[in-house]
Design a protein around this motif. Structure first.
Motif, PDB file in Angstrom:
ATOM      1  N   GLU A 246       0.649  -1.574   0.155  1.00 40.89           N
ATOM      2  CA  GLU A 246      -0.223   0.353   0.526  1.00 40.89           C
ATOM      3  C   GLU A 246       0.743   0.719  -0.162  1.00 40.89           C
ATOM      4  O   GLU A 246       1.583   1.622   0.976  1.00 40.89           O
ATOM      5  N   ILE A 247       0.653   1.734  -0.693  1.00 38.79           N
ATOM      6  CA  ILE A 247       2.031   3.654  -1.187  1.00 38.79           C
ATOM      7  C   ILE A 247       1.044   4.151   0.502  1.00 38.79           C
ATOM      8  O   ILE A 247      -0.036   3.982   0.719  1.00 38.79           O
ATOM      9  N   ASN A 248       2.827   4.293   0.868  1.00 41.40           N
ATOM     10  CA  ASN A 248       2.326   5.198   1.983  1.00 41.40           C
ATOM     11  C   ASN A 248       2.288   4.357   3.711  1.00 41.40           C
ATOM     12  O   ASN A 248       1.600   4.610   4.676  1.00 41.40           O
ATOM     13  N   LEU A 249       2.057   3.273   3.554  1.00 42.67           N
ATOM     14  CA  LEU A 249       1.681   2.318   4.300  1.00 42.67           C
ATOM     15  C   LEU A 249       2.936   2.591   5.642  1.00 42.67           C
ATOM     16  O   LEU A 249       4.091   2.807   5.391  1.00 42.67           O
ATOM     17  N   ASP A 250       2.409   2.724   6.572  1.00 45.81           N
ATOM     18  CA  ASP A 250       2.984   3.522   7.464  1.00 45.81           C
ATOM     19  C   ASP A 250       4.045   2.271   8.295  1.00 45.81           C
ATOM     20  O   ASP A 250       3.850   1.726   9.790  1.00 45.81           O
ATOM     21  N   THR A 251       5.389   2.145   7.889  1.00 45.66           N
ATOM     22  CA  THR A 251       5.665   0.638   8.562  1.00 45.66           C
ATOM     23  C   THR A 251       5.649   1.063   9.648  1.00 45.66           C
ATOM     24  O   THR A 251       5.955   0.125  11.384  1.00 45.66           O
ATOM     25  N   GLU A 252       6.590   2.602  10.449  1.00 46.36           N
ATOM     26  CA  GLU A 252       6.356   2.963  11.792  1.00 46.36           C
ATOM     27  C   GLU A 252       5.516   2.315  13.067  1.00 46.36           C
ATOM     28  O   GLU A 252       5.553   2.011  14.126  1.00 46.36           O
ATOM     29  N   ARG A 253       4.310   2.485  12.263  1.00 44.22           N
ATOM     30  CA  ARG A 253       3.418   2.318  13.136  1.00 44.22           C
ATOM     31  C   ARG A 253       2.940   0.959  13.197  1.00 44.22           C
ATOM     32  O   ARG A 253       2.334   0.687  14.385  1.00 44.22           O
ATOM     33  N   PHE A 254       3.447   0.922  11.933  1.00 42.53           N
ATOM     34  CA  PHE A 254       3.029  -1.041  12.379  1.00 42.53           C
ATOM     35  C   PHE A 254       3.500  -1.623  12.735  1.00 42.53           C
ATOM     36  O   PHE A 254       3.994  -3.248  12.922  1.00 42.53           O
ATOM     37  N   GLY A 255       5.111  -1.202  13.457  1.00 39.83           N
ATOM     38  CA  GLY A 255       5.527  -1.680  13.935  1.00 39.83           C
ATOM     39  C   GLY A 255       6.847  -3.005  12.456  1.00 39.83           C
ATOM     40  O   GLY A 255       6.827  -4.260  12.659  1.00 39.83           O
ATOM     41  N   LEU A 256       6.820  -2.449  11.856  1.00 34.16           N
ATOM     42  CA  LEU A 256       7.538  -3.366  10.538  1.00 34.16           C
ATOM     43  C   LEU A 256       8.553  -3.084  10.394  1.00 34.16           C
ATOM     44  O   LEU A 256       9.351  -2.125  10.886  1.00 34.16           O
ATOM     45  N   ASN A 257       9.488  -3.982   9.695  1.00 33.28           N
ATOM     46  CA  ASN A 257      11.020  -4.121   9.756  1.00 33.28           C
ATOM     47  C   ASN A 257      10.935  -3.139   8.484  1.00 33.28           C
ATOM     48  O   ASN A 257      10.407  -3.995   7.278  1.00 33.28           O
ATOM     49  N   LYS A 258      11.710  -2.097   7.978  1.00 32.94           N
ATOM     50  CA  LYS A 258      11.614  -1.174   6.965  1.00 32.94           C
ATOM     51  C   LYS A 258      12.776  -1.704   5.815  1.00 32.94           C
ATOM     52  O   LYS A 258      12.209  -1.383   4.872  1.00 32.94           O
ATOM     53  N   SER A 259      13.766  -2.291   6.612  1.00 38.38           N
ATOM     54  CA  SER A 259      14.157  -3.683   5.329  1.00 38.38           C
ATOM     55  C   SER A 259      13.881  -4.297   5.035  1.00 38.38           C
ATOM     56  O   SER A 259      14.604  -5.005   4.105  1.00 38.38           O
TER      57      SER A 259
END
Ligand code: ZN
Length: 267
Positions: A246-259
């Motif tokens: 999803e464009i602009n999926l909020d990786t920070e908010r969902f606690g995702l690993n950005k890499s």
């Protein structure tokens, strides 16, 4: 009568402990900064997870090593399980179509979601190892030799498993065999993009493997050529970074690993 009471007491005690634990979680962690999509709960922080090993740091192995805000305090999902759930819920129809899903080495967060999805015929399996406890509905299996017919499953989820398998090519071929044409497998592995070629040497002791690969029961560190390995087994591979889901999926908010990106292998 006494026997019945004894059976009931430990259960009620466990139930109370569970309630107390959830109450503590509510007080300590609930908030708005992070959101677990798997249990749809907001937190002010999540738990740290991962292991600290020099080799993981050296090769910057994605999906291993220490990650902040990685473990959901409520459903215990970790970062990559949230990425998988976001992909499945936003990019596929698996929660609305009747499908057969094979989940290898399932963890509790996704397990719960799949078990509660009545359209999914859910098969769970793991290689039973001594000293571990497995839920009753997780059957013992070996992914290099599966007891299922060809073209049986619509979806396979094999999340951080192949690195544990000495003959990973045999496992990839076997998963391909049981996957239906047009089916797909999510084949996450810890991976280093610092390395062009998968790093594996003949190392026979747990201690050597811990030093070389960062964990005693890992048999290699995968590298950029992981996709080639899958393609050599006839898979068509697609990679999904969070923004591809999803464009602009909020990786920070969902606690995702950005890499981290999802490795989706199609038959
Ligand atoms: Zn959660």
């Amino acid at each position: 009568m006494k026997k019945t009471l004894l059976k009931i007491l430990p259960f009620s005690l466990l139930l109370n402990l569970k309630i107390v634990k959830q109450y503590l979680v509510s007080i300590l962690f609930l908030g708005n900064k992070y959101q677990c999509p798997n249990c749809n709960t907001g937190f002010r922080k999540m738990f740290k997870c991962g292991q600290e090993e020099a080799v993981l740091e050296k090769y910057q192995v994605i999906g291993s090593g220490i990650r902040e805000n990685c473990l959901c305090p409520r459903c215990y999902s970790i970062d990559r399980e949230r990425l998988i759930y976001l992909y499945l819920s936003k990019k596929t129809n698996i929660f609305s179509e009747n499908i057969k899903l094979l989940h290898i080495a399932p963890r509790q967060s996704l397990r719960k979601i799949f078990k509660n999805s009545h359209n999914i015929s859910y098969y769970q399996g793991d290689k039973y190892e001594e000293g571990y406890h497995y839920p009753k509905d997780v059957i013992a299996l070996d992914i290099t030799e599966l007891n299922y017919n060809d073209n049986y499953f619509d979806v396979i989820i094999c999340n951080h498993v192949l690195e544990h398998v000495p003959n990973d090519f045999q496992a990839m071929k076997e998963l391909y065999r049981v996957l239906k044409p047009n089916g797909f497998a999510i084949l996450q592995v810890p991976i280093s993009l610092k390395l062009n070629e998968t790093f594996e040497i003949k190392s026979n002791t747990a201690e050597e493997r811990k030093q070389l690969y960062g964990q005693f029961d890992h048999y290699r560190i995968y590298a950029k050529d992981f996709t080639n390995r899958l393609e050599s087994c006839n898979y068509k591979v697609s990679l999904y970074y969070p923004a591809d889901i999803e464009i602009n999926l909020d990786t920070e908010r969902f606690g995702l690993n950005k890499s981290e990106y999802l490795i989706v292998a199609n038959k």
